[in-house]
Design a protein around this motif. Structure first.
Motif, short mmCIF file in Angstrom:
data_model
loop_
_atom_site.label_atom_id
_atom_site.label_comp_id
_atom_site.label_asym_id
_atom_site.label_seq_id
_atom_site.Cartn_x
_atom_site.Cartn_y
_atom_site.Cartn_z
N GLU A 1 86.89 38.62 136.62
CA GLU A 1 86.64 38.52 138.18
C GLU A 1 85.71 37.52 138.32
O GLU A 1 86.12 36.60 139.12
N ALA A 2 84.77 37.46 137.73
CA ALA A 2 83.75 36.22 137.70
C ALA A 2 84.40 34.87 137.20
O ALA A 2 83.87 33.77 137.85
N MET A 3 85.27 35.15 136.39
CA MET A 3 86.12 33.67 135.88
C MET A 3 87.15 33.41 136.89
O MET A 3 87.96 32.34 136.64
N GLY A 4 87.37 34.31 138.05
CA GLY A 4 88.25 33.74 139.01
C GLY A 4 89.72 34.43 139.15
O GLY A 4 90.34 33.98 139.86
N GLN A 5 89.95 35.07 138.23
CA GLN A 5 91.09 35.94 137.99
C GLN A 5 90.78 37.00 139.26
O GLN A 5 89.79 37.82 139.36
N LYS A 6 92.13 37.43 139.91
CA LYS A 6 92.03 38.62 140.87
C LYS A 6 92.24 39.86 140.36
O LYS A 6 92.85 40.12 139.46
N VAL A 7 91.14 40.70 140.30
CA VAL A 7 91.02 42.11 139.93
C VAL A 7 90.71 43.00 141.06
O VAL A 7 89.85 42.83 141.98
N VAL A 8 91.48 44.04 141.20
CA VAL A 8 91.18 45.00 142.02
C VAL A 8 91.44 46.35 141.11
O VAL A 8 92.12 46.59 140.20
N PHE A 9 90.39 47.22 141.66
CA PHE A 9 90.46 48.52 141.18
C PHE A 9 91.07 49.71 141.91
O PHE A 9 90.53 49.72 143.12
N GLN A 10 92.15 50.26 141.63
CA GLN A 10 92.90 51.22 142.69
C GLN A 10 92.48 52.72 142.06
O GLN A 10 92.67 52.83 141.02
N GLU A 11 92.40 53.30 143.19
CA GLU A 11 91.98 55.02 142.95
C GLU A 11 92.93 55.63 141.95
O GLU A 11 92.56 56.21 140.86
N THR A 12 94.34 55.34 141.76
CA THR A 12 95.15 56.14 141.18
C THR A 12 95.57 55.14 139.84
O THR A 12 95.54 55.71 138.84
N LYS A 13 95.67 54.10 140.00
CA LYS A 13 96.23 53.16 138.98
C LYS A 13 95.33 52.44 137.88
O LYS A 13 95.55 51.96 137.14
N GLY A 14 93.94 52.68 138.57
CA GLY A 14 92.89 52.00 137.74
C GLY A 14 93.05 50.47 138.07
O GLY A 14 93.57 50.13 138.99
#
Ligand code: CP3
Length: 350
Positions: A87-100
């Motif tokens: 995420e800090a390197m600029g990649q889009k990262v999201v954490f989803q409750e069910t999917k991880g």
């Protein structure tokens, strides 16, 4: 930088790294902060996303301390995630409750070239602030564990885009695109080394490298993408902060465990639940601290089976510098009373 408190062996965990056999052994649990704790679930409401939560030193410090307040563990682990680096390197990262975690997967060389390096250090400075504040909040006997992901595991998420168990895209890079993988791994080695050094300088007493998906690699690939980059990171960290013990957790592939220990020179090894304790006692070199390896499902089940397994572990590692822990992270459905029981039993029987 914050002046560190005197460390020596006022910390049971550091004493183990000075080769002392301590009875009872110190105890902490991988993923001890998090969703199995109702107080974490409450606190989590105070940030919109998991990433925002991790980037708030105030919330992250509280989350790290919660398991110590409840169970009096011998260590706090920094509250953060191995995927804060991508995420800090600029990649889009999201954490989803069910999917991880879900990441915008890397597709080609220009995606790798587009990642940040030194900007990432800046973005991670919130986490370093958390480390500083945490060390100040702990007492002198409590150890602060900093961590990062093993670069293979982090690369695998970056290439796959998600990962519960399927890392076929990442394994395809191992097979068919070693040059791209090398480029990515080398970048991660640089950022991860600086990140771990910053954590140690900010007050982390021990560092752990979580290579949770090392077991996906065959032996040749394991040498190249797990052992070799880990060695580079350890060399860089030791050069900057010589006395901070480093624990490796290359999960899976027991056959490669001894080469991993010998070649990376880790100070301690965290054993996953597949490793037989009696095999470990016989084969792990003296001088390498052993940590682990209670099956997290045994902790969920509790009862007599839990007690029996704890006894077995205490007996197997009776004569070695040993840190009690799980073989993988605690799972959200773990009953709180089983964790309390575990700590009591380890302290009484040990
Ligand atoms: O107590 C602690 O250890 C807290 C710090 C911590 C987290 N993740 C917080 C977290 C640590 C050390 C990690 C390591 C981590 N993260 C690993 C290596 C250890 C392992 O379990 O194998 C890995 C592979 C990840 C990536 C990751 N982060 C996944 C796959 C998931 C989703 C599934 C899960 O385990 O919860 C996360 C999310 C995550 N990381 C949560 C927490 C508290 C849950 C997020 C939430 O609160 O909803």
């Amino acid at each position: 930088m914050i002046k560190q408190q005197p460390k020596t062996n006022s910390q049971p965990i550091l004493s183990v790294f000075q080769n002392n056999v301590s009875r009872p052994p110190p105890i902490w649990l991988m993923r001890q902060a998090g969703r199995y704790l109702p107080e974490y679930r409450d606190l989590r409401q105070q940030a919109k996303t998991f990433i925002d939560f991790c980037h708030s030193p105030e919330l992250a410090v509280k989350a790290s301390l919660q398991p110590l307040e409840r169970f009096n563990f011998d260590a706090a682990i920094l509250f953060a995630d191995i995927l804060l680096i991508p995420e800090a390197m600029g990649q889009k990262v999201v954490f989803q409750e069910t999917k991880g975690p879900v990441l915008q997967p890397l597709n080609n060389r220009s995606d790798i070239d587009g990642l940040y390096d030194f900007n990432a250090d800046q973005r991670l400075s919130n986490v370093i602030k958390t480390v500083q504040n945490l060390r100040l909040s702990l007492d002198s006997r409590q150890t602060l564990i900093g961590f990062a992901g093993g670069v293979w595991t982090v690369a695998a998420y970056m290439i796959q885009g998600h990962g519960k168990t399927d890392f076929s895209r990442a394994l395809e890079w191992v097979e068919h695109r070693p040059n791209d993988l090398k480029l990515l791994i080398n970048r991660l080695v640089e950022v991860t080394s600086r990140y771990l050094i910053a954590q140690a300088k900010a007050g982390a007493d021990v560092l752990q490298i979580f290579d949770s998906w090392a077991g996906l690699l065959n032996n040749d690939a394991y040498e190249r993408w797990c052992i070799a980059p880990t060695l580079k990171i350890i060399k860089a960290v030791r050069e900057a902060v010589p006395n901070v013990p480093i624990i490796g957790f290359p999960r899976g592939n027991t056959e490669m465990l001894i080469p991993y220990i010998l070649k990376t020179g880790v100070d301690g090894i965290s054993l996953d639940s597949n490793v037989e304790p009696l095999w470990a006692v016989e084969h792990i070199p003296e001088g390498c601290v052993v940590q682990g390896n209670l099956d997290p499902q045994v902790l969920v089940a509790g009862g007599e089976r839990l007690i029996k397994k704890v006894k077995e572990l205490l007996l197997a590692f009776e004569k070695r510098p040993y840190i009690f822990n799980l073989g993988h992270g605690i799972v959200p459905e773990t009953p709180l009373e089983n964790v309390a029981k575990l700590v009591t039993v380890v302290r009484e029987m040990g």
